[in-house]
Design a protein around this motif. Structure first.
Motif, mmCIF file in Angstrom:
data_model
loop_
_atom_site.group_PDB
_atom_site.id
_atom_site.type_symbol
_atom_site.label_atom_id
_atom_site.label_comp_id
_atom_site.label_asym_id
_atom_site.label_seq_id
_atom_site.Cartn_x
_atom_site.Cartn_y
_atom_site.Cartn_z
ATOM 1 N N ASP A 1 0.869 -1.179 0.000
ATOM 2 C CA ASP A 1 0.000 0.000 0.000
ATOM 3 C C ASP A 1 0.910 1.234 0.000
ATOM 4 O O ASP A 1 1.600 1.487 0.990
ATOM 5 C CB ASP A 1 -0.899 -0.003 1.232
ATOM 6 C CG ASP A 1 -1.862 1.157 1.270
ATOM 7 O OD1 ASP A 1 -1.900 1.954 0.302
ATOM 8 O OD2 ASP A 1 -2.593 1.268 2.264
ATOM 9 N N PRO A 2 0.935 2.020 -1.068
ATOM 10 C CA PRO A 2 1.851 3.164 -1.159
ATOM 11 C C PRO A 2 1.625 4.218 -0.079
ATOM 12 O O PRO A 2 2.525 4.991 0.227
ATOM 13 C CB PRO A 2 1.589 3.748 -2.541
ATOM 14 C CG PRO A 2 0.577 2.911 -3.203
ATOM 15 C CD PRO A 2 0.147 1.844 -2.271
ATOM 16 N N ARG A 3 0.450 4.243 0.514
ATOM 17 C CA ARG A 3 0.181 5.221 1.572
ATOM 18 C C ARG A 3 0.928 4.900 2.863
ATOM 19 O O ARG A 3 1.038 5.740 3.741
ATOM 20 C CB ARG A 3 -1.317 5.291 1.856
ATOM 21 C CG ARG A 3 -2.120 5.814 0.658
ATOM 22 C CD ARG A 3 -3.584 5.723 0.915
ATOM 23 N NE ARG A 3 -3.931 4.292 0.886
ATOM 24 C CZ ARG A 3 -5.111 3.792 1.196
ATOM 25 N NH1 ARG A 3 -6.076 4.582 1.583
ATOM 26 N NH2 ARG A 3 -5.345 2.503 1.130
ATOM 27 N N LYS A 4 1.464 3.692 2.981
ATOM 28 C CA LYS A 4 2.124 3.271 4.223
ATOM 29 C C LYS A 4 3.645 3.387 4.189
ATOM 30 O O LYS A 4 4.304 3.020 5.141
ATOM 31 C CB LYS A 4 1.737 1.833 4.553
ATOM 32 C CG LYS A 4 0.276 1.699 4.899
ATOM 33 C CD LYS A 4 -0.034 0.315 5.360
ATOM 34 C CE LYS A 4 -1.492 0.217 5.776
ATOM 35 N NZ LYS A 4 -1.832 -1.108 6.265
ATOM 36 N N GLY A 5 4.214 3.870 3.104
ATOM 37 C CA GLY A 5 5.666 4.046 3.053
ATOM 38 C C GLY A 5 6.249 3.587 1.736
ATOM 39 O O GLY A 5 5.531 3.329 0.776
ATOM 40 N N TYR A 6 7.586 3.507 1.726
ATOM 41 C CA TYR A 6 8.305 3.137 0.516
ATOM 42 C C TYR A 6 8.225 1.638 0.251
ATOM 43 O O TYR A 6 8.251 0.827 1.172
ATOM 44 C CB TYR A 6 9.769 3.543 0.625
ATOM 45 C CG TYR A 6 9.966 5.040 0.674
ATOM 46 C CD1 TYR A 6 9.735 5.822 -0.448
ATOM 47 C CD2 TYR A 6 10.373 5.659 1.845
ATOM 48 C CE1 TYR A 6 9.917 7.195 -0.401
ATOM 49 C CE2 TYR A 6 10.560 7.033 1.901
ATOM 50 C CZ TYR A 6 10.317 7.792 0.778
ATOM 51 O OH TYR A 6 10.482 9.142 0.819
ATOM 52 N N LEU A 7 8.163 1.289 -1.005
ATOM 53 C CA LEU A 7 8.087 -0.118 -1.418
ATOM 54 C C LEU A 7 9.322 -0.891 -0.954
ATOM 55 O O LEU A 7 9.208 -2.011 -0.450
ATOM 56 C CB LEU A 7 7.932 -0.226 -2.936
ATOM 57 C CG LEU A 7 7.940 -1.640 -3.517
ATOM 58 C CD1 LEU A 7 6.766 -2.445 -2.988
ATOM 59 C CD2 LEU A 7 7.928 -1.595 -5.034
ATOM 60 N N GLU A 8 10.497 -0.317 -1.104
ATOM 61 C CA GLU A 8 11.737 -1.012 -0.734
ATOM 62 C C GLU A 8 11.748 -1.372 0.746
ATOM 63 O O GLU A 8 12.149 -2.475 1.128
ATOM 64 C CB GLU A 8 12.960 -0.161 -1.074
ATOM 65 C CG GLU A 8 13.168 0.042 -2.564
ATOM 66 C CD GLU A 8 12.337 1.216 -3.114
ATOM 67 O OE1 GLU A 8 11.707 1.948 -2.325
ATOM 68 O OE2 GLU A 8 12.313 1.374 -4.342
ATOM 69 N N GLU A 9 11.337 -0.432 1.595
ATOM 70 C CA GLU A 9 11.300 -0.685 3.038
ATOM 71 C C GLU A 9 10.308 -1.791 3.370
ATOM 72 O O GLU A 9 10.589 -2.655 4.209
ATOM 73 C CB GLU A 9 10.934 0.592 3.787
ATOM 74 C CG GLU A 9 12.005 1.649 3.737
ATOM 75 C CD GLU A 9 11.554 2.943 4.380
ATOM 76 O OE1 GLU A 9 10.412 3.018 4.883
ATOM 77 O OE2 GLU A 9 12.344 3.894 4.382
ATOM 78 N N TYR A 10 9.172 -1.764 2.716
ATOM 79 C CA TYR A 10 8.150 -2.781 2.962
ATOM 80 C C TYR A 10 8.649 -4.160 2.541
ATOM 81 O O TYR A 10 8.501 -5.139 3.274
ATOM 82 C CB TYR A 10 6.862 -2.425 2.226
ATOM 83 C CG TYR A 10 5.742 -3.405 2.452
ATOM 84 C CD1 TYR A 10 5.110 -3.480 3.682
ATOM 85 C CD2 TYR A 10 5.327 -4.262 1.438
ATOM 86 C CE1 TYR A 10 4.078 -4.385 3.903
ATOM 87 C CE2 TYR A 10 4.308 -5.170 1.647
ATOM 88 C CZ TYR A 10 3.683 -5.225 2.888
ATOM 89 O OH TYR A 10 2.678 -6.119 3.100
ATOM 90 N N ILE A 11 9.272 -4.234 1.381
ATOM 91 C CA ILE A 11 9.791 -5.515 0.898
ATOM 92 C C ILE A 11 10.870 -6.043 1.837
ATOM 93 O O ILE A 11 10.871 -7.223 2.196
ATOM 94 C CB ILE A 11 10.326 -5.377 -0.541
ATOM 95 C CG1 ILE A 11 9.154 -5.210 -1.509
ATOM 96 C CG2 ILE A 11 11.176 -6.573 -0.933
ATOM 97 C CD1 ILE A 11 9.569 -4.911 -2.929
#
Length: 74
Positions: A14-24
Protein backbone atom coordinates in the motif's frame (compact mmCIF):
# COMPACT_ATOMS: atom_id res chain seq x y z
CA UNK A 1 9.87 -19.20 0.21
CA UNK A 2 11.59 -15.83 -0.06
CA UNK A 3 10.46 -15.49 -3.66
CA UNK A 4 6.87 -16.24 -2.69
CA UNK A 5 7.06 -13.73 0.17
CA UNK A 6 8.47 -11.13 -2.25
CA UNK A 7 5.60 -11.64 -4.68
CA UNK A 8 3.06 -11.41 -1.87
CA UNK A 9 4.72 -8.27 -0.53
CA UNK A 10 4.53 -6.56 -3.91
CA UNK A 11 0.88 -7.60 -4.32
CA UNK A 12 -0.12 -6.39 -0.85
CA UNK A 13 1.89 -3.16 -0.87
CA UNK A 14 0.00 0.00 0.00
CA UNK A 15 1.85 3.16 -1.16
CA UNK A 16 0.18 5.22 1.57
CA UNK A 17 2.12 3.27 4.22
CA UNK A 18 5.67 4.05 3.05
CA UNK A 19 8.30 3.14 0.52
CA UNK A 20 8.09 -0.12 -1.42
CA UNK A 21 11.74 -1.01 -0.73
CA UNK A 22 11.30 -0.69 3.04
CA UNK A 23 8.15 -2.78 2.96
CA UNK A 24 9.79 -5.52 0.90
CA UNK A 25 12.85 -5.62 3.16
CA UNK A 26 10.71 -5.91 6.28
CA UNK A 27 8.66 -8.72 4.73
CA UNK A 28 11.79 -10.62 3.65
CA UNK A 29 13.32 -10.24 7.13
CA UNK A 30 10.13 -11.66 8.65
CA UNK A 31 10.31 -14.59 6.25
CA UNK A 32 13.93 -15.25 7.20
CA UNK A 33 12.93 -15.41 10.87
CA UNK A 34 10.06 -17.75 10.01
CA UNK A 35 12.34 -20.00 7.97
CA UNK A 36 14.68 -20.40 10.93
CA UNK A 37 11.85 -21.18 13.31
CA UNK A 38 11.34 -24.64 14.79
CA UNK A 39 8.16 -25.13 12.82
CA UNK A 40 9.86 -24.54 9.49
CA UNK A 41 13.00 -26.53 10.29
CA UNK A 42 11.31 -29.59 11.75
CA UNK A 43 7.86 -29.35 10.17
CA UNK A 44 6.14 -29.42 13.56
CA UNK A 45 3.15 -27.12 13.68
CA UNK A 46 2.62 -27.26 17.45
CA UNK A 47 6.28 -27.37 18.45
CA UNK A 48 7.50 -25.29 21.37
CA UNK A 49 10.26 -22.79 20.63
CA UNK A 50 12.97 -24.77 22.45
CA UNK A 51 12.33 -28.21 20.91
CA UNK A 52 15.32 -27.94 18.58
CA UNK A 53 17.74 -29.23 21.22
CA UNK A 54 15.60 -32.30 21.94
CA UNK A 55 15.27 -33.53 18.37
CA UNK A 56 17.97 -35.95 17.25
CA UNK A 57 18.26 -37.20 13.67
CA UNK A 58 17.84 -40.98 13.34
CA UNK A 59 21.36 -41.38 11.96
CA UNK A 60 22.84 -39.88 15.12
CA UNK A 61 20.48 -41.86 17.34
CA UNK A 62 21.60 -45.07 15.65
CA UNK A 63 25.24 -44.17 16.27
CA UNK A 64 24.67 -43.39 19.96
CA UNK A 65 22.51 -46.34 20.92
CA UNK A 66 22.21 -49.77 19.36
CA UNK A 67 18.58 -50.10 20.50
CA UNK A 68 17.42 -46.72 19.16
CA UNK A 69 14.33 -48.29 17.53
CA UNK A 70 12.86 -48.94 20.99
CA UNK A 71 13.20 -45.27 21.91
CA UNK A 72 11.24 -44.04 18.91
CA UNK A 73 8.60 -46.75 19.37
CA UNK A 74 7.66 -45.44 22.81
Amino acid sequence: SLAVRLIRAVNSYDPRKGYLEEYILSQLKREMVRIRSTQAVYGLTQAPANIGSTIVPLTIAAQRESYWETYIAV
